[in-house]
Design a protein around this motif. Structure first.
Motif, PDB file in Angstrom:
ATOM      1  N   ASP A  96       0.808  -1.218   0.000  1.00 17.50           N
ATOM      2  CA  ASP A  96       0.000   0.000   0.000  1.00 17.50           C
ATOM      3  C   ASP A  96       0.840   1.265   0.000  1.00 17.50           C
ATOM      4  OD1 ASP A  96      -2.338  -1.497   0.095  1.00 17.50           O
ATOM      5  OD2 ASP A  96      -2.375  -1.519   2.277  1.00 17.50           O
ATOM      6  N   MET A  97       2.046   1.156   0.566  1.00 12.20           N
ATOM      7  CA  MET A  97       2.866   2.344   0.747  1.00 12.20           C
ATOM      8  C   MET A  97       4.325   1.938   0.917  1.00 12.20           C
ATOM      9  SD  MET A  97       2.414   4.983   3.880  1.00 12.20           S
ATOM     10  CE  MET A  97       2.975   6.627   3.711  1.00 12.20           C
ATOM     11  N   PHE A  98       5.231   2.837   0.558  1.00  6.36           N
ATOM     12  CA  PHE A  98       6.660   2.609   0.762  1.00  6.36           C
ATOM     13  C   PHE A  98       7.184   3.598   1.784  1.00  6.36           C
ATOM     14  CE2 PHE A  98       6.135   0.732  -3.426  1.00  6.36           C
ATOM     15  CZ  PHE A  98       6.897  -0.419  -3.324  1.00  6.36           C
ATOM     16  N   HIS A  99       8.274   3.226   2.435  1.00  6.47           N
ATOM     17  CA  HIS A  99       8.983   4.106   3.357  1.00  6.47           C
ATOM     18  C   HIS A  99      10.369   4.330   2.777  1.00  6.47           C
ATOM     19  CE1 HIS A  99      11.537   4.312   7.247  1.00  6.47           C
ATOM     20  NE2 HIS A  99      11.295   5.519   6.811  1.00  6.47           N
ATOM     21  N   ALA A 100      10.710   5.578   2.505  1.00  4.78           N
ATOM     22  CA  ALA A 100      12.044   5.941   2.023  1.00  4.78           C
ATOM     23  C   ALA A 100      12.719   6.777   3.094  1.00  4.78           C
ATOM     24  CB  ALA A 100      11.945   6.726   0.717  1.00  4.78           C
ATOM     25  N   ILE A 101      14.038   6.604   3.229  1.00  2.00           N
ATOM     26  CA  ILE A 101      14.761   7.367   4.250  1.00  2.00           C
ATOM     27  C   ILE A 101      15.533   8.551   3.666  1.00  2.00           C
ATOM     28  CG2 ILE A 101      14.878   5.475   5.907  1.00  2.00           C
ATOM     29  CD1 ILE A 101      17.694   4.890   4.961  1.00  2.00           C
ATOM     30  N   SER A 102      15.493   8.711   2.336  1.00  3.59           N
ATOM     31  CA  SER A 102      16.132   9.865   1.695  1.00  3.59           C
ATOM     32  C   SER A 102      15.442  10.126   0.364  1.00  3.59           C
ATOM     33  CB  SER A 102      17.624   9.598   1.466  1.00  3.59           C
ATOM     34  OG  SER A 102      17.800   8.581   0.496  1.00  3.59           O
ATOM     35  N   MET A 103      15.643  11.343  -0.162  1.00  4.44           N
ATOM     36  CA  MET A 103      15.087  11.663  -1.491  1.00  4.44           C
ATOM     37  C   MET A 103      15.667  10.739  -2.547  1.00  4.44           C
ATOM     38  SD  MET A 103      12.636  13.639  -1.851  1.00  4.44           S
ATOM     39  CE  MET A 103      12.542  14.153  -3.545  1.00  4.44           C
ATOM     40  N   LYS A 104      16.934  10.404  -2.414  1.00  4.15           N
ATOM     41  CA  LYS A 104      17.576   9.492  -3.355  1.00  4.15           C
ATOM     42  C   LYS A 104      16.837   8.160  -3.383  1.00  4.15           C
ATOM     43  CE  LYS A 104      21.897   7.078  -4.227  1.00  4.15           C
ATOM     44  NZ  LYS A 104      23.200   6.719  -3.712  1.00  4.15           N
ATOM     45  N   GLU A 105      16.517   7.627  -2.205  1.00  2.10           N
ATOM     46  CA  GLU A 105      15.807   6.353  -2.139  1.00  2.10           C
ATOM     47  C   GLU A 105      14.387   6.494  -2.701  1.00  2.10           C
ATOM     48  OE1 GLU A 105      15.781   2.724   0.943  1.00  2.10           O
ATOM     49  OE2 GLU A 105      15.035   4.610   1.789  1.00  2.10           O
ATOM     50  N   LEU A 106      13.709   7.604  -2.420  1.00  2.00           N
ATOM     51  CA  LEU A 106      12.388   7.857  -2.973  1.00  2.00           C
ATOM     52  C   LEU A 106      12.445   7.866  -4.505  1.00  2.00           C
ATOM     53  CD1 LEU A 106       9.761  10.322  -1.711  1.00  2.00           C
ATOM     54  CD2 LEU A 106      10.380  10.354  -4.116  1.00  2.00           C
ATOM     55  N   GLU A 107      13.432   8.562  -5.056  1.00  4.44           N
ATOM     56  CA  GLU A 107      13.580   8.631  -6.516  1.00  4.44           C
ATOM     57  C   GLU A 107      13.870   7.259  -7.111  1.00  4.44           C
ATOM     58  OE1 GLU A 107      16.609  11.628  -6.789  1.00  4.44           O
ATOM     59  OE2 GLU A 107      15.176  13.243  -6.351  1.00  4.44           O
ATOM     60  N   LEU A 129      11.673   2.664 -10.380  1.00  2.00           N
ATOM     61  CA  LEU A 129      11.281   1.272 -10.597  1.00  2.00           C
ATOM     62  C   LEU A 129       9.837   1.142 -11.065  1.00  2.00           C
ATOM     63  CD1 LEU A 129      13.017  -0.362  -7.494  1.00  2.00           C
ATOM     64  CD2 LEU A 129      13.682  -0.618  -9.901  1.00  2.00           C
ATOM     65  N   GLY A 130       9.110   2.265 -11.110  1.00  2.58           N
ATOM     66  CA  GLY A 130       7.758   2.266 -11.634  1.00  2.58           C
ATOM     67  C   GLY A 130       6.647   2.165 -10.608  1.00  2.58           C
ATOM     68  N   TYR A 131       6.987   2.172  -9.329  1.00  3.75           N
ATOM     69  CA  TYR A 131       5.952   2.075  -8.295  1.00  3.75           C
ATOM     70  C   TYR A 131       5.204   3.395  -8.172  1.00  3.75           C
ATOM     71  CZ  TYR A 131       8.141  -2.304  -6.963  1.00  3.75           C
ATOM     72  OH  TYR A 131       8.630  -3.580  -6.973  1.00  3.75           O
ATOM     73  N   LYS A 132       3.881   3.309  -8.058  1.00  4.27           N
ATOM     74  CA  LYS A 132       3.020   4.497  -7.996  1.00  4.27           C
ATOM     75  C   LYS A 132       2.440   4.744  -6.611  1.00  4.27           C
ATOM     76  CE  LYS A 132       3.116   4.986 -12.548  1.00  4.27           C
ATOM     77  NZ  LYS A 132       4.272   5.675 -13.023  1.00  4.27           N
ATOM     78  N   GLN A 133       2.614   3.787  -5.691  1.00  7.49           N
ATOM     79  CA  GLN A 133       2.048   3.927  -4.357  1.00  7.49           C
ATOM     80  C   GLN A 133       2.620   5.148  -3.644  1.00  7.49           C
ATOM     81  OE1 GLN A 133       3.380   1.184  -5.667  1.00  7.49           O
ATOM     82  NE2 GLN A 133       2.426  -0.689  -4.937  1.00  7.49           N
ATOM     83  N   PRO A 134       1.907   5.625  -2.621  1.00  9.18           N
ATOM     84  CA  PRO A 134       2.449   6.723  -1.821  1.00  9.18           C
ATOM     85  C   PRO A 134       3.764   6.299  -1.164  1.00  9.18           C
ATOM     86  CG  PRO A 134       0.142   6.305  -1.272  1.00  9.18           C
ATOM     87  CD  PRO A 134       0.583   5.201  -2.177  1.00  9.18           C
ATOM     88  N   ILE A 135       4.632   7.294  -0.979  1.00 11.20           N
ATOM     89  CA  ILE A 135       5.913   7.048  -0.330  1.00 11.20           C
ATOM     90  C   ILE A 135       6.048   8.014   0.839  1.00 11.20           C
ATOM     91  CG2 ILE A 135       8.423   7.028  -0.573  1.00 11.20           C
ATOM     92  CD1 ILE A 135       8.018   6.527  -3.582  1.00 11.20           C
ATOM     93  N   ALA A 136       6.260   7.470   2.028  1.00 13.33           N
ATOM     94  CA  ALA A 136       6.523   8.305   3.201  1.00 13.33           C
ATOM     95  C   ALA A 136       8.027   8.534   3.282  1.00 13.33           C
ATOM     96  CB  ALA A 136       6.023   7.611   4.465  1.00 13.33           C
TER      97      ALA A 136
END
Length: 185
Positions: A2-13, A18-25
């Motif tokens: 349902d959602m991803f957790h990223a710890i940096s903008m680099k990881e979010l990008e 990779l094509g994931y559209k889910q929300p990212i915290a």
């Protein structure tokens, strides 16, 4: 998912690439730093510190090479490398021996309060990594009051804007130039 957790903008990008559209915290890692005594400035003894896995990805060889390039100009400085050997220490010791680089010591693994005492006792922390998704040791060094030089392989582009360090290109030349500038102050 349902959602991803990223710890940096680099990881979010990277997640988006990779094509994931889910929300990212976007929630960076937090740290709890025990109360440690900060180093009192002493002109006679100054220390550059590296703390982390001693692995080729961390590019500690670039730090050793850059230190070798500037150490003669800064005889009151030393380089201390702390962390577990992940196969890179023999190469580092070979570089040190071949180039006869002085004032480099290997501290070994540090944990708990000893890690924070080591970081707080340094005048400068350097993380020259080729890639990091966060670089928790940068946050730990900063929390100990130690300024940081981090490579662009680390997602810490705001170091300079916040006045707590420098964010430089990856490699020996950029690190040599930055060390000369910082150590010469």
């Amino acid at each position: 998912t349902d959602m991803f957790h990223a710890i940096s903008m680099k990881e979010l990008e990277e997640i988006r690439a990779l094509g994931y559209k889910q929300p990212i915290a976007l929630v960076p890692n937090g740290i709890d730093v025990p109360n440690v005594e900060h180093k009192i400035f002493e002109e006679a003894t100054r220390k550059i510190a590296f703390f982390g896995r001693i692995h080729t990805t961390k590019a500690v060889d670039s730090l050793v090479e850059a230190w070798g390039n500037v150490c003669a100009k800064f005889p009151n400085w030393s380089l201390e490398i702390a962390g577990p050997d992940c196969g890179a220490v023999p190469q580092l010791k070979r570089i040190i021996q071949e180039r006869n680089i002085p004032r480099v010591s290997f501290v070994g693994e540090l944990h708990g309060i000893d890690k924070y005492k080591f970081l707080a006792s340094a005048d400068l922390y350097v993380l020259p990594s080729l890639t990091e998704n966060f670089g928790i040791t940068i946050a730990e060094a900063l929390a100990c009051g130690t300024p940081v030089i981090a490579s662009r392989g680390c997602p810490w582009d705001r170091l300079e804007a916040k006045g707590c360090g420098w964010w430089i290109d990856i490699g020996v030349d950029a690190l040599t130039a930055q060390l000369e500038q910082v150590l010469g102050k």
